[in-house]
Design an enzyme around this catalytic site. Structure first.
Site, PDB file in Angstrom:
ATOM      1  N   GLU A  90       0.813  -1.218   0.000  1.00  0.00           N
ATOM      2  CA  GLU A  90       0.000   0.000   0.000  1.00  0.00           C
ATOM      3  C   GLU A  90       0.846   1.267   0.000  1.00  0.00           C
ATOM      4  O   GLU A  90       1.932   1.289   0.569  1.00  0.00           O
ATOM      5  CB  GLU A  90      -0.848   0.036   1.290  1.00  0.00           C
ATOM      6  CG  GLU A  90      -1.785  -1.114   1.420  1.00  0.00           C
ATOM      7  CD  GLU A  90      -2.475  -1.160   2.773  1.00  0.00           C
ATOM      8  OE1 GLU A  90      -2.604  -0.101   3.431  1.00  0.00           O
ATOM      9  OE2 GLU A  90      -2.901  -2.259   3.166  1.00  0.00           O
ATOM     10  N   CYS A 103       2.967   8.269   1.654  1.00  0.00           N
ATOM     11  CA  CYS A 103       3.439   7.334   2.671  1.00  0.00           C
ATOM     12  C   CYS A 103       3.647   5.990   1.978  1.00  0.00           C
ATOM     13  O   CYS A 103       2.722   5.458   1.371  1.00  0.00           O
ATOM     14  CB  CYS A 103       2.383   7.223   3.769  1.00  0.00           C
ATOM     15  SG  CYS A 103       2.735   5.922   4.964  1.00  0.00           S
ATOM     16  N   CYS A 110       5.412  -7.523   7.753  1.00  0.00           N
ATOM     17  CA  CYS A 110       6.404  -6.959   8.675  1.00  0.00           C
ATOM     18  C   CYS A 110       6.772  -7.998   9.732  1.00  0.00           C
ATOM     19  O   CYS A 110       5.898  -8.708  10.236  1.00  0.00           O
ATOM     20  CB  CYS A 110       5.829  -5.711   9.340  1.00  0.00           C
ATOM     21  SG  CYS A 110       6.985  -4.890  10.471  1.00  0.00           S
ATOM     22  N   CYS A 117      -0.697  -3.328  15.415  1.00  0.00           N
ATOM     23  CA  CYS A 117      -0.466  -2.980  14.011  1.00  0.00           C
ATOM     24  C   CYS A 117      -0.969  -4.068  13.056  1.00  0.00           C
ATOM     25  O   CYS A 117      -0.631  -5.240  13.199  1.00  0.00           O
ATOM     26  CB  CYS A 117       1.014  -2.734  13.790  1.00  0.00           C
ATOM     27  SG  CYS A 117       1.397  -2.243  12.095  1.00  0.00           S
ATOM     28  N   SER A 212       9.038   5.173  16.732  1.00  0.00           N
ATOM     29  CA  SER A 212       7.761   4.731  17.302  1.00  0.00           C
ATOM     30  C   SER A 212       8.015   4.330  18.741  1.00  0.00           C
ATOM     31  O   SER A 212       8.445   3.219  19.019  1.00  0.00           O
ATOM     32  CB  SER A 212       7.212   3.551  16.500  1.00  0.00           C
ATOM     33  OG  SER A 212       7.028   3.948  15.168  1.00  0.00           O
ATOM     34  N   LEU A 213       7.760   5.253  19.651  1.00  0.00           N
ATOM     35  CA  LEU A 213       8.082   5.005  21.059  1.00  0.00           C
ATOM     36  C   LEU A 213       6.891   4.329  21.755  1.00  0.00           C
ATOM     37  O   LEU A 213       7.035   3.243  22.315  1.00  0.00           O
ATOM     38  CB  LEU A 213       8.454   6.330  21.737  1.00  0.00           C
ATOM     39  CG  LEU A 213       9.025   6.224  23.142  1.00  0.00           C
ATOM     40  CD1 LEU A 213      10.288   5.380  23.174  1.00  0.00           C
ATOM     41  CD2 LEU A 213       9.313   7.602  23.730  1.00  0.00           C
ATOM     42  N   HIS A 214       5.775   4.953  21.745  1.00  0.00           N
ATOM     43  CA  HIS A 214       4.508   4.396  22.246  1.00  0.00           C
ATOM     44  C   HIS A 214       4.453   4.084  23.743  1.00  0.00           C
ATOM     45  O   HIS A 214       3.374   3.790  24.261  1.00  0.00           O
ATOM     46  CB  HIS A 214       4.085   3.147  21.466  1.00  0.00           C
ATOM     47  CG  HIS A 214       3.955   3.341  19.982  1.00  0.00           C
ATOM     48  ND1 HIS A 214       3.512   4.511  19.414  1.00  0.00           N
ATOM     49  CD2 HIS A 214       4.233   2.512  18.934  1.00  0.00           C
ATOM     50  CE1 HIS A 214       3.508   4.391  18.099  1.00  0.00           C
ATOM     51  NE2 HIS A 214       3.946   3.193  17.782  1.00  0.00           N
TER      52      HIS A 214
END
Ligand code: SAH
Length: 345
Positions: A90, A103, A110, A117, A212-214
């Site tokens: 995508e 993007c 992944c 995700c 990407s800490l989150h």
């Protein structure tokens, strides 16, 4: 056959020398390729003989859009591209005031396994090639008719898990004879593969590193991001500091707000503590609901309160506006739906 679109101009010059062609041919071909030529036959300033020899020796593949969804709300366009081997990835075109941003994906699926995700649900299928990354930018621009000025590597996949390919892609898309997109207009997002962050720092590119800490503490982060068991929060943040020292570029931290998981005031205070002394900007993103996951987005009031705590303590924080909500525009959702329906057919 060699993939001509993954070659740099210098490599193409060497190829031409081997074919006994003058050097300037390389630039002519490179220009055609980076304008999205679909076959060597289109390259009208080359002799028929050369075009035939190119077709015998090199592959020039272009992806087809198997789905194209356009948001009625904000003009966001989502593409699902079919690659040479039938796999799909995508790309999303977002129209911001500061320019059109695409993007793009770096892998099919992944391997990182983050709990929230959609891209990682089926694991990693394979990594993309440099041309497959470039094609997403090129054909999003050509199909939409909109000039792309910014790129974010925030689609399907972990860019730093496909490090060499991503570096080559950056060189291609940045080249003056190609799309000529400036490094300062490119963001790369990672879940935090520390040894690769250090490698990237050595290259001293002017792109924006998004991390990407989150969650600011291992207890929470390890629960939602398996990579944290290998590279815990403090190790990751130390590499972010090194990255800033090497490049002078402020780090952008992604923080998906998950209800009752990482959104309390106590955690906001811990985040403030951890980010002190790091040139940072925090992007708060209300979690996108993924059907297969029990995790839910934080309530709007909680997001605002979290942001205020960061700002009050001197950490710049913005709440990301979500675009394309009506077209499943976030990470991996379209590919997943498509693959599921294809399996049923
Ligand atoms: N692998 C890279 C880039 C791809 S994901 C990375 O981890 O950064 C792009 C961003 O979307 C990441 O910050 C990721 O954590 C976030 N993301 C993934 N699923 C999400 C969801 N359901 N809601 C909100 N953000 C999500």
């Amino acid at each position: 056959m060699k993939d001509i679109k993954s070659m740099t101009l210098a490599e193409l010059e060497q190829e031409m020398a081997q074919l006994g062609e003058p050097k300037f041919r390389a630039k002519q071909i490179y220009t055609w390729v980076h304008r999205g030529a679909r076959s060597f036959d289109e390259m009208s300033n080359l002799s028929k003989n050369l075009r035939e020899r190119l077709a015998e020796n090199y592959e020039l593949y272009c992806p087809t859009a198997v789905r194209k969804l356009e948001s009625q709300r904000d003009g966001t366009i989502k593409y699902l591209w079919r690659l040479k081997d039938g796999n799909c990835v995508e790309s999303v075109l977002m129209r911001y005031h500061h320019g059109n941003t695409v993007c793009i994906s770096s892998e099919v699926g992944c391997p990182m396994g983050c709990a929230f995700c959609a891209s990682t649900l089926g694991g990693l299928v394979r990594r993309l090639t440099p041309s497959e990354m470039l094609d997403q930018v090129l054909f999003t621009q050509l199909d939409s008719g909109l000039q792309i000025s910014n790129i974010v590597l925030m689609g399907i996949g972990e860019p730093l898990d496909n490090f060499d390919t991503v570096c080559r892609f950056l060189e291609l898309v940045n080249s003056p004879e190609g799309m000529n997109i400036g490094m300062r207009h490119i963001s790369l997002s990672t879940c935090g593969i520390v040894d690769k962050i250090d490698l990237l720092a050595q290259k001293n590119l002017q792109l924006t590193l998004s991390v990407s800490l989150h969650a600011p503490i291992d207890e929470v982060r390890s629960r939602i991001m398996p990579i944290n068991k290998k590279y815990p929060v403090d190790v990751l943040l130390a590499s972010c500091k090194r990255y800033f020292e090497a490049t002078g570029r402020r780090i952008s931290f992604e923080y998906a707000m998950i209800r009752d998981v990482n959104d309390t005031q106590e955690i906001a205070q811990l985040l403030v503590k951890k980010l002190r002394g790091i040139a940072a900007h925090v992007n708060l993103i209300p979690l996108n609901d993924v059907e297969e996951s029990p995790l839910k987005p934080s309530r709007p009031d909680t997001v605002r309160a979290f942001q205020q705590t960061l700002e009050k303590n001197g950490i710049p924080a913005t709440v990301r506006r979500t675009l394309g909500g009506d077209i499943n525009a976030s990470c991996g959702q379209l590919r997943r739906k498509y693959e599921q329906s294809a399996r049923k057919e």
